[in-house]
Design a protein around this motif. Structure first.
Motif, mmCIF file in Angstrom:
data_model
loop_
_atom_site.group_PDB
_atom_site.id
_atom_site.type_symbol
_atom_site.label_atom_id
_atom_site.label_comp_id
_atom_site.label_asym_id
_atom_site.label_seq_id
_atom_site.Cartn_x
_atom_site.Cartn_y
_atom_site.Cartn_z
ATOM 1 N N LEU A 170 146.336 -32.784 22.444
ATOM 2 C CA LEU A 170 145.313 -33.891 21.688
ATOM 3 C C LEU A 170 145.154 -34.727 22.557
ATOM 4 C CD1 LEU A 170 148.329 -35.203 19.250
ATOM 5 C CD2 LEU A 170 146.692 -33.573 18.878
ATOM 6 N N MET A 171 145.514 -34.854 23.651
ATOM 7 C CA MET A 171 144.313 -35.484 24.992
ATOM 8 C C MET A 171 143.514 -36.041 25.330
ATOM 9 S SD MET A 171 147.585 -37.763 27.116
ATOM 10 C CE MET A 171 148.241 -39.626 26.824
ATOM 11 N N LEU A 172 143.345 -34.239 25.657
ATOM 12 C CA LEU A 172 142.437 -33.061 25.780
ATOM 13 C C LEU A 172 140.580 -33.635 24.587
ATOM 14 C CD1 LEU A 172 143.781 -29.890 27.223
ATOM 15 C CD2 LEU A 172 142.854 -31.800 28.715
ATOM 16 N N PHE A 173 141.791 -33.510 23.662
ATOM 17 C CA PHE A 173 140.339 -33.535 22.440
ATOM 18 C C PHE A 173 139.696 -34.994 21.787
ATOM 19 C CE2 PHE A 173 142.453 -29.764 20.922
ATOM 20 C CZ PHE A 173 141.634 -28.962 20.953
ATOM 21 N N THR A 174 140.294 -35.337 23.009
ATOM 22 C CA THR A 174 139.691 -37.161 22.444
ATOM 23 C C THR A 174 138.923 -37.853 22.858
ATOM 24 O OG1 THR A 174 141.920 -38.329 22.621
ATOM 25 C CG2 THR A 174 140.705 -39.948 22.645
ATOM 26 N N GLY A 195 141.814 -24.757 32.337
ATOM 27 C CA GLY A 195 143.866 -24.921 31.833
ATOM 28 C C GLY A 195 144.319 -23.591 32.055
ATOM 29 N N ALA A 196 143.122 -22.104 32.184
ATOM 30 C CA ALA A 196 143.436 -21.619 32.452
ATOM 31 C C ALA A 196 144.146 -21.233 34.646
ATOM 32 C CB ALA A 196 142.731 -20.342 32.504
ATOM 33 N N LEU A 244 139.954 -31.912 38.509
ATOM 34 C CA LEU A 244 139.481 -30.919 37.675
ATOM 35 C C LEU A 244 138.832 -31.586 35.938
ATOM 36 C CD1 LEU A 244 142.129 -28.075 38.388
ATOM 37 C CD2 LEU A 244 139.869 -28.062 38.847
ATOM 38 N N GLY A 245 139.749 -33.046 36.062
ATOM 39 C CA GLY A 245 138.802 -33.489 34.642
ATOM 40 C C GLY A 245 139.293 -33.826 33.853
ATOM 41 N N LEU A 246 141.144 -32.654 34.248
ATOM 42 C CA LEU A 246 141.943 -33.896 33.155
ATOM 43 C C LEU A 246 142.640 -34.851 33.379
ATOM 44 C CD1 LEU A 246 143.185 -29.494 33.036
ATOM 45 C CD2 LEU A 246 141.409 -30.563 31.585
ATOM 46 N N SER A 247 143.763 -34.838 32.231
ATOM 47 C CA SER A 247 144.059 -36.101 32.465
ATOM 48 C C SER A 247 144.916 -36.125 33.609
ATOM 49 C CB SER A 247 145.096 -36.699 31.054
ATOM 50 O OG SER A 247 145.307 -35.908 30.605
ATOM 51 N N LEU A 248 145.938 -37.616 34.276
ATOM 52 C CA LEU A 248 146.826 -37.740 35.148
ATOM 53 C C LEU A 248 148.446 -36.984 34.234
ATOM 54 C CD1 LEU A 248 145.975 -41.107 36.431
ATOM 55 C CD2 LEU A 248 146.401 -38.166 37.558
ATOM 56 N N GLY A 249 148.260 -37.740 33.157
ATOM 57 C CA GLY A 249 149.618 -37.410 32.181
ATOM 58 C C GLY A 249 150.016 -36.247 31.672
ATOM 59 N N LEU A 250 148.564 -34.532 32.096
ATOM 60 C CA LEU A 250 148.974 -33.082 32.178
ATOM 61 C C LEU A 250 149.116 -32.754 32.845
ATOM 62 C CD1 LEU A 250 148.522 -30.633 30.551
ATOM 63 C CD2 LEU A 250 145.900 -31.322 31.094
ATOM 64 N N GLY A 251 148.243 -33.585 34.393
ATOM 65 C CA GLY A 251 149.052 -33.257 35.395
ATOM 66 C C GLY A 251 150.802 -33.312 35.495
ATOM 67 N N ALA A 252 150.964 -34.076 35.538
ATOM 68 C CA ALA A 252 152.756 -34.502 35.864
ATOM 69 C C ALA A 252 153.464 -34.138 34.928
ATOM 70 C CB ALA A 252 153.056 -36.064 35.176
ATOM 71 N N PHE A 253 153.131 -33.734 33.495
ATOM 72 C CA PHE A 253 154.246 -33.065 32.644
ATOM 73 C C PHE A 253 153.923 -31.398 33.152
ATOM 74 C CE2 PHE A 253 154.425 -29.647 29.108
ATOM 75 C CZ PHE A 253 155.234 -29.750 28.644
ATOM 76 N N LEU A 254 153.311 -31.295 33.388
ATOM 77 C CA LEU A 254 153.145 -29.739 34.684
ATOM 78 C C LEU A 254 153.812 -29.029 35.456
ATOM 79 C CD1 LEU A 254 149.124 -28.829 34.646
ATOM 80 C CD2 LEU A 254 151.480 -27.639 32.649
ATOM 81 N N ALA A 255 153.286 -30.294 36.815
ATOM 82 C CA ALA A 255 154.210 -31.112 37.316
ATOM 83 C C ALA A 255 156.297 -31.402 37.269
ATOM 84 C CB ALA A 255 154.390 -32.241 38.513
#
Length: 670
Positions: A170-174, A195-196, A244-255
């Motif tokens: 949802l954050m990526l589509f915003t 993403g890949a 990479l132009g993605l959100s900090l939150g996504l990176g934290a979740f993946l970490a």
């Protein structure tokens, strides 16, 4: 006053931090008395301290930065707690129920918003916001009520898990909804490539890099180094995704997801949680600072109407989604009464929408007001959710509908293949822990082990032991091991301070398990008991008791008397061994005047050898009784007068020591 002003000059944000936390403390104390969630308290604090309130906080940029850290840590912890295995065990509720709830809510809210005059892209974004519920509030309330493992509780958890994961796309589509990209297809392709790449990095890190790194760090037993490494992994991956132009939150979740695949996720969660709570409080305060209380009162009737509409729409959609996975009407309604509110991730997503100008100020104020009101009423409705569900089922409906409103016997979803219950928790896997696990296994007692040595954990996991790495003083580790369902918890570690922390943490979570503690010294007993230990066993005196028990046994003292003696010693805090009292008047043990010994027949002739016991008159002449004879591999226990003592026999006799010594000289060679 001068020192405070100087501090403000040297660290401008210090005065704001003091004001925020000071005001939050007072507000939350009041809200706790009213049984309102602390999240609402932080939002209310922000509203009071913000520009629409008393304008107490000046460095709003600083608060924004601190709130961003809180969001990063929140998503990081969710990633660490995210388990693919547990997710698959309730996959029907997660993927079917969760996806239905989110997608239908987005669709219905989009149509309602478009009907109210919003552009289609803004209407879709509003659908995003209202599709999410409050994981923090609902799970806390379910845990406090002991309802997580009920059918509605587990279904609620499953849908919340799906919502926590879906926040990432949802954050990526915003940004796309905001028209940030002219070529949507190209944007989707680039997002897929990024993403890949991120997924590839995540898989490699989770499988090869991070587990080995954390193993070496944990092996050093340096807690500061372990905490530092966890924080570095969190912010390094978040920074990589931002590049990479993605959100900090996504990176934290993946970490967090990377660490979740290692043996150290629960220990890491316990270390990060205190920091998350501190920084996350700034997030809710920062959201509250944007809320205009005067706007609430000036539009109170519209806001109440929209809040009721939100409640009804989400309740109906959630109930339909739960029914679609085969659950009964009662369970569906109970879940609906649990997750009707707008959640904290919606607030996070709304701030992203504000950044891309999807909202104007008035719409944002409406959204904040609705969110806060739905959150505020959640504790009261969730507490009565079963009564409300039964109330709906008991409504006077037509007979055809009444038949459909039945309670089917639905198989209960399971978080794990075998949920721990009524089990033994072993903390520390040294010699005592190992022996205890062997005894539990032989007695078919279910057990789980917590151990801080990573090498031990790795080795025992390969052997199939139910063992996990973690610090038992961390609540998340204990909750994962289902400490509230355990019958007994045994703390078998040699660190006195750590033992006290573990006892205090267990008692903070639950009063259920019977806690048995091993200590080295008797002077540690009283403090451990005050902290909540039920039984404390000091090694230094237990060894003395065991030795003396064996001595008494050799003196043929009755087993009942030995047990009474042992209990008396323990009940008086081992004062006999400590020399703090006169023990002669208390401990009275009557030692028998007879002894029981074994004698080897080393002669082939003599007064008692190769002659029947009756003819030799052993009892009258020697003053001893023969009670058994061992001849070769056979032990003769039925002694008659016709038995004879022969060379090589082992003779078991009872008598006074003087008579035994004389009899021994007749049989043995000096």
């Amino acid at each position: 006053m001068l020192s405070f002003l100087l501090a403000s000059v040297e660290l401008p944000m210090l005065s704001d931090i003091v004001l925020i936390f000071g005001l939050a403390t007072l507000v939350i104390l009041l809200f706790m008395r009213l049984k309102i969630p602390t999240i609402i308290g932080f939002l209310f604090t922000g509203a009071i301290a913000g520009p629409y309130g008393l304008s107490l906080v000046q460095a709003s940029t600083t608060v924004e930065v601190l709130s961003e850290i809180g969001v990063i840590l929140l998503l990081f912890v969710i990633g660490m707690e995210f388990s693919l295995k547990s997710l698959l065990s309730i996959k029907k509720a997660v993927f079917i129920g969760g996806s239905l709830q989110v997608s239908i809510t987005i669709l219905v809210t989009t149509f309602i918003s478009y009907f109210l005059g919003f552009d289609w892209n803004v209407a879709v974004f509003i659908g995003f916001l209202f599709s999410l519920s409050s994981t923090a509030i609902v799970l806390k309330l379910l845990q406090e009520g002991g309802q997580v493992n009920t059918i509605p509780g587990r279904t609620t958890l499953a849908i919340l898990i799906f919502q926590d994961v879906v926040i990432v796309p949802l954050m990526l589509f915003t940004p796309m909804l905001a028209g940030e990209s002219d070529n949507i297809a190209l944007s989707l392709f680039l997002m897929a490539v990024k993403g890949a790449l991120v997924i590839l990095i995540t898989i490699v890190s989770a499988k090869y890099l991070v587990p080995n790194l954390l193993f070496r760090i944990a092996k050093s037993k340096n807690e500061e180094l372990f905490l530092l490494s966890i924080i570095v992994i969190c912010f390094a991956v978040a920074y990589l995704t931002s590049l990479l132009g993605l959100s900090l939150g996504l990176g934290a979740f993946l970490a967090g997801l990377i660490i979740s695949e290692s043996d150290y996720s629960h220990h890491a969660t316990g270390k990060i949680l205190p920091f998350r709570e501190v920084f996350l409080s700034f997030f809710f305060v920062s959201v509250g600072m944007l809320f205009d209380i005067t706007f609430l009162f000036s539009h109170i009737f519209v806001i109440i109407g929209l809040t009721l509409l939100t409640f009804v729409v989400k309740f109906v959609i959630v109930s339909i989604s739960v029914r679609a996975i085969g659950q009964g009407f009662k369970e569906a309604f109970m879940v609906g009464f649990s997750i009707f509110q707008v959640g904290e991730f919606s607030l996070l997503l709304a701030k992203v929408g504000m950044t891309y100008s999807l909202f104007d100020d008035e719409t944002y104020q409406y959204f904040l007001a609705i969110s806060i009101m739905t959150m505020a009423v959640t504790p009261f409705i969730l507490k009565k959710r079963e009564e409300l569900a039964c109330g709906i089922l008991n409504l006077p409906l037509p007979s055809r509908l009444n038949k459909r409103f039945g309670n089917e016997n639905i198989p209960e979803p399971s978080l794990e293949d075998e949920t721990l219950k009524d089990h033994l928790v072993i903390i520390g896997f040294g010699l005592n822990g190992r022996n205890l696990s062997k005894a539990a296994k032989s007695a078919d007692i279910p057990y789980a082990i917590i151990e801080m040595n990573p090498e031990t954990v790795r080795a025992e996991v390969l052997k199939g032991e139910p063992i996990m790495y973690g610090d038992a003083a961390n609540e998340s580790v204990l909750e994962h091991i289902q400490i509230h369902k355990a019958r007994v918890a045994v703390i078998a570690i040699s660190n006195a301070d750590a033992t006290k922390r573990i006892i205090a943490t267990i008692r903070h979570i639950t009063q259920n398990p019977y806690i048995i503690v091993r200590t080295r010294y008797v002077n540690e007993m009283e403090e451990n008991r005050k902290l909540g230990a039920d039984e404390v066993i000091p090694e230094e005196f237990e060894t003395s008791i065991e030795i003396f028990n064996r001595v008494l046994h050799k003196y043929l003292v009755a087993r009942h008397d030995i047990e009474e003696f042992t209990a008396d010693v323990r009940s008086h805090n081992y004062q006999m061994f400590r020399g703090t009292t006169d023990v002669t008047s208390r401990f009275k043990i009557d030692l028998p005047e007879i002894n029981f010994v074994s004698i080897k027949v080393e002669k082939d002739t003599g007064s008692f050898i190769n002659i029947s016991i009756k003819e030799a008159r052993i009892r009258e002449v020697a003053g001893v009784n023969v009670v058994a004879i061992k001849r070769g591999n056979k032990t003769i226990t039925e002694i008659t007068g016709d038995q004879k003592l022969k060379l090589g026999d082992t003779v078991y006799v009872v008598g006074k020591m003087e008579a035994i010594e004389a009899f021994q000289e007749e049989l043995e060679v000096n």
